[in-house]
Each structure stands twice: as structure tokens, then as C-alpha cells.
Enzyme design. Structure first.
Site, PDB file in Angstrom:
ATOM      1  N   TYR A   1      69.583 -18.362 -40.037  1.00  9.45           N
ATOM      2  CA  TYR A   1      70.881 -18.201 -40.700  1.00  9.45           C
ATOM      3  C   TYR A   1      71.147 -19.280 -41.748  1.00  9.45           C
ATOM      4  CZ  TYR A   1      72.044 -14.464 -37.485  1.00  9.45           C
ATOM      5  OH  TYR A   1      72.050 -13.273 -36.802  1.00  9.45           O
TER       6      TYR A   1
ATOM      7  N   HIS B   1      72.151  -6.970 -35.965  1.00  7.82           N
ATOM      8  CA  HIS B   1      71.947  -7.475 -37.325  1.00  7.82           C
ATOM      9  C   HIS B   1      70.838  -6.642 -37.935  1.00  7.82           C
ATOM     10  CE1 HIS B   1      70.732 -10.206 -40.606  1.00  7.82           C
ATOM     11  NE2 HIS B   1      69.510  -9.896 -40.234  1.00  7.82           N
TER      12      HIS B   1
ATOM     13  N   ASN C   1      78.988  -8.139 -32.689  1.00  5.96           N
ATOM     14  CA  ASN C   1      78.962  -6.775 -33.219  1.00  5.96           C
ATOM     15  C   ASN C   1      77.652  -6.043 -32.927  1.00  5.96           C
ATOM     16  OD1 ASN C   1      77.262  -8.011 -35.051  1.00  5.96           O
ATOM     17  ND2 ASN C   1      78.537  -7.641 -36.835  1.00  5.96           N
TER      18      ASN C   1
ATOM     19  N   GLU D   1      62.741 -11.966 -43.256  1.00  4.01           N
ATOM     20  CA  GLU D   1      63.124 -11.864 -41.850  1.00  4.01           C
ATOM     21  C   GLU D   1      61.993 -11.368 -40.947  1.00  4.01           C
ATOM     22  OE1 GLU D   1      67.921 -11.205 -42.358  1.00  4.01           O
ATOM     23  OE2 GLU D   1      66.665  -9.448 -42.057  1.00  4.01           O
TER      24      GLU D   1
ATOM     25  N   LYS E   1      71.907  -8.352 -30.690  1.00  3.09           N
ATOM     26  CA  LYS E   1      72.514  -9.652 -30.438  1.00  3.09           C
ATOM     27  C   LYS E   1      72.809  -9.881 -28.953  1.00  3.09           C
ATOM     28  CE  LYS E   1      74.572 -10.086 -35.028  1.00  3.09           C
ATOM     29  NZ  LYS E   1      75.855 -10.302 -35.753  1.00  3.09           N
TER      30      LYS E   1
END
Length: 139
Positions: free
Chosen positions: A50, A116, A113, A127, A10
Site C-alpha cells: 500500500y 481489493h 469491504n 501487484e 480481505k
């Protein structure tokens, strides 16, 4: 049995120059990098990726965050790759993640975080081709 899983490093981890550290952890865990590239998500790409969260209250913030800087998307392969990568990532909240996980080492918050990963074979099957053509997956 070898399987594929999808990963996003990320914007927070990219901005903090942790891409190499994270890919080394993946490699050291015995997963093979089949494809990887740096991208900067557009609003359309982030919303599409998303879309499963589109009705959730955090959707807009998530989309904005994922557009905030470059990401590194990858495909990893290995026996039980999905579970192994999820274990390596650690808990979604870095405060709850165990030592030795990516999120414990590099995550700052539930949103920022560091990474993913696909949560199951059906998700990985969606994905991986969202970001990679079959020509980009190294055999």
C-alpha cells in the site's frame, strides 16, 4: 484478449468465512483462477503493498487492518479481467454497491469491504508479482 488481475480477499471476509462464496462468484463470472493462497501480511508487506497511499491520513489504519488477520490473494485471468473483476467487486463503499456485487453481499464498511482488485494493467503488473512468482501461476 485475456489479461490477468490481482485480488485480495480481505481479513473481514476471511474471518466471516466468505472466501468460498467470493471465489465462486469469480468463477461464475467466467474468470479463471490462475493462482491463490492464504497469507497473513507482515507490517513490511502491508506497507510495501500500500506504499502508494503512504502519505494519506488513513495509511496507518489500512496497514493495521490488513495485518489483522489472514487474507487470500489470487490472480484471475479472462478477457477484460480487470474491468470484469472491478465490476464484480462493486463500489468501494458497500452501501453504494449494487446488488449482486461482492462488496454489497459481504462488505461491512469502506475499509472492511471484503476485497481489493487491481485498478488497471499497470497496477496488475506490479501487484501480481508482489505476491506470486511465475512458477505459481498455473498455465
Amino acid at each position: 484478449m485475456a489479461e490477468l488481475t490481482f485480488s485480495i480477499i480481505k481479513p473481514d471476509a476471511v474471518a466471516n468465512n466468505k472466501v468460498g462464496d467470493i471465489l465462486k462468484m469469480v468463477s461464475d463470472a467466467g474468470l479463471t483462477i490462475k493462482a491463490t493462497k492464504m497469507i497473513h501480511l507482515t507490517k513490511t508487506q502491508a506497507e510495501g503493498f500500500y506504499a502508494v497511499h503512504s502519505e494519506r491520513p488513513f495509511f496507518g489504519e489500512l496497514v493495521e487492518y490488513m495485518m489483522s488477520g489472514p487474507c487470500v490473494v489470487s490472480v484471475f485471468e479472462g478477457d477484460n479481467a480487470i474491468k470484469r473483476y472491478r465490476d464484480l467487486m462493486g463500489a468501494t463503499n458497500p452501501a453504494d454497491a449494487v446488488e449482486g456485487t461482492i462488496r454489497k453481499a459481504f462488505g461491512a464498511s469502506i475499509e472492511a469491504n471484503a476485497c481489493h482488485g487491481s485498478d488497471g494493467p499497470d497496477t496488475a503488473a506490479i501487484e501480481v508479482p508482489y505476491f506470486f512468482s511465475s512458477l505459481e501461476l498455473v498455465n
